[in-house]
Design an enzyme around this catalytic site. Structure first.
Site, PDB file in Angstrom:
ATOM      1  CB  SER A 313      -0.923   0.011   1.223  1.00  0.00           C
ATOM      2  OG  SER A 313      -1.698   1.189   1.246  1.00  0.00           O
ATOM      3  CG  ASP A 314       1.450   5.576  -2.267  1.00  0.00           C
ATOM      4  OD1 ASP A 314       2.684   5.668  -2.175  1.00  0.00           O
ATOM      5  OD2 ASP A 314       0.697   6.550  -2.385  1.00  0.00           O
ATOM      6  CE  LYS A 315       4.208   8.333   4.266  1.00  0.00           C
ATOM      7  NZ  LYS A 315       3.411   9.606   4.337  1.00  0.00           N
ATOM      8  CB  THR A 316       1.613  10.086   0.313  1.00  0.00           C
ATOM      9  OG1 THR A 316       2.816  10.100   1.077  1.00  0.00           O
ATOM     10  CG2 THR A 316       1.059  11.496   0.210  1.00  0.00           C
TER      11      THR A 316
END
Length: 836
Positions: A313-316
């Site tokens: 999962s991408d954070k931002t």
């Protein structure tokens, strides 16, 4: 002349190397030469014609067999069979063509991020030209709001604040100075600078991302499973039919009758409807997912999601809200929290697009605190001074406020005395507070104001961070309960990653990308990548490489993201998921697009995908077992007993009546597996062969009953066998629905039950009253029904016993445990919400 890549890597850019005079720019003639040499500044369009795409769906093992069957049907003038086969063929093509319709849109969406125009200096004159006309060596001007049209080096001007979050995943805009590089597709938020173009088109950072999207992708597990099932059935069918034809020729049977019978048998046995049924099953599931605010752009991704065991999962913007938030301030010098927020707001612009200013005003909340404070003058933040300042009038007095980098604010306290900031009494406490913030991944913002004597006073520090989404922690907990491991991927520093990971309940093993990848973006330690809880300071090629490496180690990998920088990894992942605020490029590269905020819908999508997988596995098992049952029974009967147990008409009628209930499998009720599921062809073939073998034995039992007990003539024996194959075949659908006993939940859906029983009744009436087959009457029909139901019960018990041996588990016990775990998890979540 020069190489674009080499030019990009020069630090700083040497205008002589690009053969450009910054004061004159390129000449029109030189620009034309370079556009011929390097091409237009656009991402290439490798369009495949619609007809070529369409033709591709008629090519492959299963389409070949369907097409051969259609040709043979026409050759012997069996036009009804010919029509049915053609309908199935074109339906397969239509579904496949539609589901792949948007597959080529990722590059087009990336292309849209190129600016339509650019301000360029040519022949010493500034003018606007289409961005596609830029070439390496052009001098361009960048100002507030511009989308940077190519990769450039900044050569003059005070500063430029650039938002490149969609490219690199960094949550904050970056301040650029002379000599820095700025990437194509990023946005100028503040300032104005001139720059020299160093790379265009596919040579840019954005172009490399586009190239990764073009090369990313792989055949799905579903596609490989369908191919294996289809090949298995085709080979079995061809082998047995070849054996029947050989024996028929040896015995001297009429060649026309033998060929016709073999053709009809092939049409019935070859999985003509296999791709269609499985595609329809997924299409029905896609409709349900759409109601959950999850749009499926590639149908096979539904099956991939059922087996997903790692979600990157991408954070931002995915795990976090992608907006800065002001945390608890550190107060110094006796100021209050209201004081520091008020002073910070006075040193900010309410209508600014700067994320820091927006965060400060959001934290301030009520602007009534600023009433009576008038801004006399304001100086925006710039990267040279590293602070913003304002002169404020209040109660007849004037004072100054400033906010910015702590070192820049501390330097104000020296009041021009020429000392070092380390001599200040506030220095030690400020540095300690900054270190504490840095450990938690927070960014420190210092605030100061002048006193009545005009001397600067340090009043405190504000912590800035991008907070997690409210539903992120609960979603991660639910995903883990379903056997899906979540890995965080971010372009931010690892300290920020660890802080967010701690708040979300993820592990703290966050590795910087340069520790796990070498200069050529090749993994240094594959095991470290597999064991990491997340990755920081990553670029698009790192995300792509992480997904590839996890796939190579046997995982089915999901990837969530929202930016252009996520597009290659989204395309490469087994299931790419674009969140609700994703860019067009991310949406086009993804398999699943979320239209509601947050990622909580992923858990619902996983549950539905596992139900869909159960339906597809049910059909595959049924289809294989039916082929084995009919073909093996027919082959042995012909070879050993020299008896055709059913006629060609009966085979066609049997195939038609089978199609209706198997289509309803798409609407059947199914269990939700507690863990990720994958195609286990060994188990599927074992169970299919078992049920098919039981069907063969029970079919020969009917022959024995008809001959020894009932003493029926051959044509009535064939009708009796036809009814038995129909009734027992439809009952097999109930056996393949799940691993438990047929009387256990989940029960068949009403659509499947009605379709199955209706076709069984129609087939029974046909046998009783002689529709297309010799009549056998109600007495013999009821005997067949009783006989089939008895074998149905026996086969169901054997099936459960074999499943226990295959899985080393009790199927119903696993289901009960999963339900208990889910109930306990929901109770814990509810308790946490109540405590909050």
């Amino acid at each position: 002349m020069f190489d674009q890549k080499t030019a990009v890597d020069d630090v700083p850019v040497n205008p002589d190397r690009l053969q450009t005079d910054p004061q004159q720019g390129l000449s029109a003639q030189e620009a034309e030469k370079r556009i011929v040499e390097f091409g237009e500044n656009r991402l290439p369009e490798n369009e495949t014609s619609v007809w070529r795409k369409l033709a591709g769906f008629f090519w492959g093992p299963i389409p070949w067999m369907i097409e051969i069957a259609a040709i043979l049907s026409a050759a012997v003038q069996h036009w009804s069979d010919f029509a049915i086969i053609l309908v199935m063929l074109f339906l397969n093509v239509a579904v496949g063509f539609w589901q792949e319709y948007k597959a080529g849109n990722a590059i087009a969406a990336l292309r849209q991020r190129l600016a339509p125009e650019a301000r360029v200096r040519r022949d010493a004159t500034w003018g606007d030209i289409p961005a596609s006309g830029l070439v390496p060596g052009d001098i361009i001007r960048l100002k507030l709001g511009d989308i940077i049209p190519a990769d450039v080096r900044l050569i003059s001007g005070e500063y430029l604040r650039v938002d490149q979050s969609a490219l690199t995943g960094e949550s904050l805009a970056l301040d650029k100075k002379v000599g820095d590089i700025a990437y194509s597709g990023s946005i100028a938020r503040q300032g104005q600078m001139d720059a020299i173009v160093t790379a265009t088109g596919m040579a840019t950072y954005l172009g490399k991302t586009a190239r990764l999207v073009q090369t990313a992708g792989k055949a799905s597990h579903f596609q490989r499973a369908v191919l294996r099932i289809g090949n298995f059935l085709i080979l079995v069918t061809i082998g047995l039919i070849a054996l029947i034809m050989t024996v028929a020729l040896y015995r001297g049977d009429p060649i026309t009758e033998s060929l016709l019978f073999a053709l009809i048998l092939a049409v019935a046995a070859i999985p003509v409807a296999l791709p269609t049924v499985l595609s329809v099953t997924m299409a029905v599931g896609a409709e349900k997912l759409a109601k959950m605010k999850a749009i499926v752009s590639r149908l096979v991704s539904i099956e991939e999601m059922a087996g997903m065991d790692i979600l990157c999962s991408d954070k931002t913007g995915t795990l976090t809200q992608n907006r800065l938030t002001v945390g608890a301030p550190v107060l110094i010098g006796g100021a209050s929290q209201d004081d520091i927020l008020r002073m910070a707001a006075l040193a900010s612009e309410a209508d600014s697009h700067d994320p820091i200013d927006l965060a400060i005003y959001a934290s301030l909340g009520n602007t009534d605190a600023l009433v009576g404070y008038d801004v006399v003058s304001f100086r925006q933040f710039d990267p040279v001074r590293k602070r913003a300042e304002a002169i404020i009038a209040h109660d007849g007095l004037k004072f100054q406020v400033a906010k910015g980098a702590p070192q820049a604010i501390l330097s104000l306290l020296l009041n021009g005395e020429g000392k070092d900031i380390t001599s200040l009494t506030e220095y030690a406490s400020v540095m300690k507070a900054i270190d504490e913030m840095a450990k938690r991944g927070f960014r420190a913002l210092a605030v100061a104001q002048t006193d009545q004597a005009g001397k600067w006073q340090f009043i405190g520090l504000l912590s800035l961070f991008d907070p997690p989404r409210e539903d992120a922690a609960a979603t991660i907990a639910e995903l883990r309960a379903k056997g899906v491991d979540v890995r965080m991927i971010t372009g931010d520093h690892e300290a920020i990653g660890r802080e967010i990971a701690g708040q979300l309940g993820l592990g703290q093993n966050i590795l910087p990308a340069d520790e796990v990848f070498d200069e050529d973006d090749r993994p240094r330690n594959s095991q470290a990548i597999e064991q990491a809880d997340g990755f920081a300071r990553v670029f698009p090629q790192h995300k792509y490489a992480i997904v590839r490496e996890l796939q190579d180690r046997g995982h089915i990998v999901g990837m969530t993201g929202d930016g252009v920088n996520d597009a290659p990894a989204l395309k490469q992942a087994d299931i790419g998921i674009a969140v609700s605020n994703a860019t067009d490029a991310a949406r086009a590269a993804a398999d699943l697009v979320l239209t509601a905020p947050g990622i909580s819908v992923i858990t619902s999508a996983i549950e539905e995908s596992r139900r869909i997988f159960g339906r597809m596995n049910s059909y595959a098992t049924f289809r294989i077992s039916e082929t084995i049952r009919v073909l093996l029974f027919m082959t042995i009967s012909i070879l050993v007993f020299n008896f055709y147990p059913v006629t060609a008409v009966m085979i066609v009628l049997l195939a038609l009546l089978n199609d209706f209930p198997i289509m309803m499998i798409a609407y059947d009720n199914a269990d939700v597996a507690p863990r990720p599921v994958r195609w286990n062809m060994a188990n599927t073939l074992t169970m299919a062969c078992l049920l098919g073998g039981i069907g063969v034995v029970s079919s020969f039992g009917v022959l024995w009953v008809a001959d020894v007990w009932l003493h029926l003539p051959p044509h009535e024996v064939q009708a009796l066998v036809f009814l038995k194959l129909l009734v027992a075949g439809h009952l097999t659908i109930y056996l393949t629905r799940h691993k438990g006993y047929f009387w256990q939940k989940p029960y068949p859906s009403w659509k499947l039950f009605v379709a199955t029983e209706t076709t069984q009744v129609i087939g029974t009436l046909a046998a009783v009253y002689g529709w297309f087959v010799p009549p056998i009457g109600w007495y013999h029909a009821l005997i067949v029904w009783g006989y089939a139901l008895g074998w149905f019960f026996v086969a169901g018990c054997i099936k459960v016993w074999v499943y226990r041996l295959l899985t080393h588990d009790h199927p119903t016990q696993a289901g009960h445990l999963a339900r208990v775990e889910g109930w306990l998890h929901r109770r814990r979540l509810r308790g946490n919400r109540l405590r909050k």
